[in-house]
Write an enzyme that holds these catalytic residues in place. Structure first.
Site, short mmCIF file in Angstrom:
data_model
loop_
_atom_site.label_atom_id
_atom_site.label_comp_id
_atom_site.label_asym_id
_atom_site.label_seq_id
_atom_site.Cartn_x
_atom_site.Cartn_y
_atom_site.Cartn_z
N ASN A 1 4.79 -8.15 -3.71
CA ASN A 1 4.43 -7.09 -2.77
C ASN A 1 3.63 -7.75 -1.66
O ASN A 1 2.44 -8.03 -1.82
CB ASN A 1 3.58 -6.03 -3.50
CG ASN A 1 3.09 -4.94 -2.54
OD1 ASN A 1 3.54 -4.88 -1.39
ND2 ASN A 1 2.18 -4.11 -3.01
N TRP A 2 4.31 -8.00 -0.55
CA TRP A 2 3.65 -8.71 0.56
C TRP A 2 2.67 -7.78 1.31
O TRP A 2 1.90 -8.24 2.12
CB TRP A 2 4.69 -9.25 1.54
CG TRP A 2 5.45 -10.45 1.05
CD1 TRP A 2 5.41 -11.01 -0.20
CD2 TRP A 2 6.37 -11.25 1.81
NE1 TRP A 2 6.24 -12.09 -0.26
CE2 TRP A 2 6.85 -12.27 0.94
CE3 TRP A 2 6.86 -11.21 3.12
CZ2 TRP A 2 7.77 -13.23 1.37
CZ3 TRP A 2 7.78 -12.17 3.54
CH2 TRP A 2 8.22 -13.16 2.68
N LYS A 3 2.75 -6.50 1.04
CA LYS A 3 1.91 -5.50 1.74
C LYS A 3 2.06 -5.67 3.26
O LYS A 3 3.11 -6.07 3.72
CB LYS A 3 0.45 -5.62 1.28
CG LYS A 3 0.29 -5.64 -0.23
CD LYS A 3 -1.10 -5.38 -0.67
CE LYS A 3 -1.22 -5.64 -2.16
NZ LYS A 3 -2.44 -5.12 -2.73
N HIS B 1 2.63 3.20 -4.95
CA HIS B 1 1.58 2.18 -5.05
C HIS B 1 0.23 2.85 -4.85
O HIS B 1 0.10 3.80 -4.07
CB HIS B 1 1.82 1.10 -3.99
CG HIS B 1 0.94 -0.10 -4.17
ND1 HIS B 1 -0.37 -0.11 -3.78
CD2 HIS B 1 1.19 -1.30 -4.74
CE1 HIS B 1 -0.90 -1.29 -4.10
NE2 HIS B 1 0.03 -2.03 -4.68
N GLU C 1 -2.25 2.05 -3.19
CA GLU C 1 -2.71 2.10 -1.79
C GLU C 1 -2.05 3.26 -1.05
O GLU C 1 -2.66 3.88 -0.18
CB GLU C 1 -2.43 0.74 -1.11
CG GLU C 1 -3.39 -0.32 -1.61
CD GLU C 1 -2.87 -1.75 -1.56
OE1 GLU C 1 -1.85 -2.01 -0.90
OE2 GLU C 1 -3.49 -2.61 -2.21
N GLU D 1 -0.26 -0.71 -12.84
CA GLU D 1 -1.22 -1.40 -11.98
C GLU D 1 -2.56 -0.69 -12.02
O GLU D 1 -2.78 0.29 -11.28
CB GLU D 1 -0.71 -1.40 -10.53
CG GLU D 1 0.61 -2.11 -10.34
CD GLU D 1 0.73 -2.66 -8.92
OE1 GLU D 1 0.94 -3.87 -8.79
OE2 GLU D 1 0.59 -1.90 -7.95
N GLY E 1 -6.14 -6.47 -6.16
CA GLY E 1 -6.81 -7.16 -5.06
C GLY E 1 -8.28 -7.46 -5.33
O GLY E 1 -9.02 -7.79 -4.41
N SER F 1 -4.12 -8.43 -9.64
CA SER F 1 -4.75 -9.76 -9.68
C SER F 1 -4.05 -10.71 -10.64
O SER F 1 -4.69 -11.54 -11.30
CB SER F 1 -6.24 -9.65 -10.01
OG SER F 1 -6.92 -8.95 -8.98
N GLY G 1 0.74 -9.12 -5.77
CA GLY G 1 0.29 -8.92 -4.39
C GLY G 1 -0.18 -10.23 -3.78
O GLY G 1 0.63 -11.07 -3.36
N GLY G 2 -1.49 -10.42 -3.75
CA GLY G 2 -2.08 -11.58 -3.07
C GLY G 2 -1.42 -12.91 -3.39
O GLY G 2 -1.11 -13.70 -2.48
C1 PEP Z 1 -0.32 -4.96 -5.72
O1 PEP Z 1 -0.83 -4.58 -4.69
O2 PEP Z 1 0.74 -4.47 -6.14
C2 PEP Z 1 -1.00 -6.03 -6.44
C3 PEP Z 1 -0.69 -6.22 -7.70
O3 PEP Z 1 -1.95 -6.73 -5.74
P1 PEP Z 1 -2.77 -8.00 -6.25
O4 PEP Z 1 -1.83 -8.88 -7.01
O5 PEP Z 1 -3.27 -8.65 -4.99
O6 PEP Z 1 -3.86 -7.47 -7.10
#
Ligand code: PEP
Length: 253
Positions: free
Chosen positions: A9-11, A97, A99, A169, A175, A215, A236-237
């Protein structure tokens, strides 16, 4: 045996030039593998979907979107429909998601409608569920997640449900650098699978792909993905760094 999926997930990250560089780095590394341990899905900013879908040189990568609107077309300024996203070459779409739920106020009802729009347009929805920190601390996270699941799966038949993927999640892990422990994640994944076994059939539940997100990185991925009911990750990150992302893919054995 269930296959593993590693979805990025590049956001809202990467200019066009940065996105192409990241995409090429990931593609080059995957191309070298004789056997890819997981199906890899890159959920990129929608602006880049068509370009990546058309220029990708390997079927080890599928392209996904991060959101869609539930109507097919009309006066919804700024929105993108599942039909439009599919027509650009995406095969997956993240729905619900945290967010989107928290910043953009998406309700469980919208998560259902968007999931249905994806299914009607042959896009596989990656449906996100997960509890905020207060709910975790109150120890009511199982019923919270049950409500999120019921809001969608009470309205999907078996055939539809089988085309969806769930990502657990926990909001407190996204994040923050504070991932759920394998035990915490496995507990919820097990609950989700039992929910699906009861709602549909034991086989449907057993075949279901349930991803962990929050994370997840190259250091903790292997322990998380080794859990019985965890079938890969939504990253994500760590997906913004090609080397880390490739290591996470390698952890999906
Ligand atoms: C996400 O936003 O789907 C996610 C899992 O982010 P991160 O890995 O950065 O926690």
């Amino acid at each position: 045996m269930r296959k593993k999926i590693i979805a990025a997930n590049w956001k809202m990250n990467c200019t066009a030039v940065q996105a192409s560089a990241l995409f090429n780095d990931i593609q080059t590394s995957l191309d070298k593998l004789t056997h890819c341990p997981a199906e890899v899905v890159l959920c990129v900013p929608s602006l880049y979907i068509k370009h990546f879908a058309e220029s990708k040189k390997t079927n080890k990568i599928s392209i996904g979107a991060q959101n869609c609107y539930f109507e097919n077309k009309g006066p919804y300024t700024g929105e993108l429909s599942a039909e439009m996203i599919k027509s650009c070459g995406a095969e997956f779409c993240i729905i619900g998601h945290s967010e989107r739920r928290n910043i953009f106020g998406e309700s469980n009802e919208w998560v259902l409608k968007k999931s249905q729009a994806c299914l009607q347009n042959q896009l596989k929805p990656i449906i996100c569920v997960g509890e905020p920190i207060q709910i975790r601390e109150q120890n009511t996270y199982i019923s919270y997640i049950q409500q999120q699941l019921e809001a969608v799966y009470n309205h999907l038949n078996t055939e539809e449900a089988q085309k969806t993927i769930i990502a657990y999640e926990p909001v407190w892990a996204i994040g923050t650098g504070k991932n759920a422990s394998p035990e915490q994640a496995q507990e919820v994944h097990h609950f989700i699978r039992q929910f699906l076994r009861k709602r549909y059939s034991p086989k449907t539940g057993d075949d279901f792909i349930i991803l962990y997100g929050g994370s997840c990185n190259e250091k903790n991925a292997r322990a998380l993905f080794s859990c019985k009911d965890i079938d890969g990750g939504l990253i994500g990150g760590a997906s913004l760094n090609a080397q880390s992302f490739i290591q996470i893919i390698h952890a999906a054995i």
